[in-house]
Design a protein around this motif. Structure first.
Motif, short mmCIF file in Angstrom:
data_model
loop_
_atom_site.label_atom_id
_atom_site.label_comp_id
_atom_site.label_asym_id
_atom_site.label_seq_id
_atom_site.Cartn_x
_atom_site.Cartn_y
_atom_site.Cartn_z
N SER A 314 0.83 -1.21 0.00
CA SER A 314 0.00 0.00 0.00
C SER A 314 0.87 1.26 0.00
CB SER A 314 -0.98 -0.01 1.17
OG SER A 314 -0.31 -0.36 2.35
N LYS A 317 2.09 1.64 -3.61
CA LYS A 317 0.97 2.00 -4.48
C LYS A 317 0.71 3.50 -4.40
CE LYS A 317 -3.88 1.25 -5.42
NZ LYS A 317 -5.14 0.60 -5.07
N SER A 318 0.74 4.05 -3.19
CA SER A 318 0.46 5.49 -3.08
C SER A 318 1.63 6.31 -3.61
CB SER A 318 0.09 5.86 -1.64
OG SER A 318 1.23 5.79 -0.82
N ALA A 336 -2.18 -5.03 -4.06
CA ALA A 336 -2.51 -4.28 -2.83
C ALA A 336 -3.99 -3.96 -2.78
CB ALA A 336 -1.71 -2.98 -2.79
#
Ligand code: X2X
Length: 336
Positions: A314, A317-318, A336
């Protein structure tokens, strides 16, 4: 035994790939360009690059002469990347993960356990994900060839103990290449990663500055890391490849017809290198075991679960953003 493996076993030191002065083209080349990299001369990257340089010299009637500087002769990856940007060298192959120090999204292909096999790697890297990354590289004012060269799926070696479960990673002093993604991933596995350029890896292992490292078998073999490591865990924890980069000003100096010949030959050599490396990585285990490396095959599920639990997927991903992450998952499946 296929020809690549024979050549790798036969090759010893720089003499194996010493480039004879080209007598076929007595006139001085119009464009004499340096291609530098971090790998031993016996690695398929340098074997195919030498053939490629010969083919380019022949096809351009000697107008383009690409000279090889393998094995960190011109410095570490960090040094070579700045030389590429300043024009001190014209061509350079670099892992997308290390390139991410300049082009952040270039590390996305190295996310832990993203790709299961080569089929999904090439589909993504020759498809939309690769095109997206190359677009980002171009924005950083570098030229990048279409076909990424293979490094391979990476395996963990150590001198202290076999790695069978994520718990075995706790506190392991492990060398990782200079890249935030690598550090983040091994921290998420509770190891103690140290960023060290490849040029220093053999001696860092030999002097026990670190206990372990991770690399594909083709590199463990050609860089003789088995001499200073005891255990090899076939973790396949990430895939890695080398973008073939050029300095933009030097590239733009080549007339279009020469650019086309050079790009065609670089990409063709990359395709051959991919086949060589895949075969080596599939077949080297026996040879390395005979040299004393003790192999084990951990279950990747537990490692992936640990990365997820630590928030690794995560977080990245961000960082990459939804667009890039969607392209990765299109090739790799849900992460994710
Ligand atoms: O530095 C490494 O470990 C290597 C050789 O695999 C790369 O270039 C990323």
């Amino acid at each position: 035994m296929n020809f690549t493996r024979r050549r790798i076993l036969a090759a010893s030191g720089a003499s194996a790939l010493a480039i004879p002065a080209s007598r076929a083209f007595a006139q001085k080349a119009e464009f004499t360009y340096k291609y530098a990299n971090n790998l031993p001369v016996s690695h398929p990257m340098n074997i195919r690059a030498k053939e490629m340089a010969d083919a380019i010299r022949a096809e351009t009637q000697g107008r383009v002469d690409i000279q090889l500087y393998p094995n960190n002769q011109l410095g570490s990856d960090t040094d070579m990347l700045s030389q590429l940007r300043s024009g001190g060298i014209e061509f350079f192959t670099l892992s997308g993960l290390i390139l991410s120090t300049l082009v952040p999204s270039a590390s996305i292909s190295g996310i832990g356990f993203a790709f299961n096999d080569y089929a999904s790697v090439w589909k993504a890297m020759d498809g939309e994900l690769g095109a997206f990354i190359r677009g980002q590289i171009a924005k950083a004012n570098l030229v990048v060839m279409d076909k990424i060269w293979d490094n391979g799926f990476r395996q963990i070696t150590s001198s202290s103990k076999p790695i069978a479960t994520p718990e075995d990673m706790k506190g392991l002093k492990i060398r990782v290449p200079v890249s935030p993604l690598w550090t983040s991933m091994f921290k998420a596995l509770d190891a103690s990663p140290a960023s060290i350029n490849f040029a220093e890896v053999y001696s860092a292992l030999q002097t026990r500055i670190v206990d372990g490292q991770e690399n594909p078998l083709a590199i463990i073999a050609t860089a003789k890391l088995y001499e200073v490591q005891k255990y090899c865990s076939l973790s396949n924890h990430m895939w890695d490849g080398f973008w073939f980069l050029a300095n933009k000003r030097s590239w733009d100096k080549l007339p279009q017809d020469l650019q086309a010949i050079v790009a065609k030959n670089i990409n063709a050599a990359g395709m051959k290198e991919r086949a060589d490396v895949a075969e080596l990585n599939a077949n080297l285990q026996k040879e390395l075991a005979a040299k004393g490396l003790a192999f084990n095959q951990p279950d990747p599920t537990a490692f992936r679960a640990q990365l997820r639990k630590a928030g690794f997927y995560s977080e990245w991903k961000s960082k990459y953003g939804d667009e890039a992450w969607a392209l990765l998952e299109r090739g790799a499946g849900k992460l994710a």
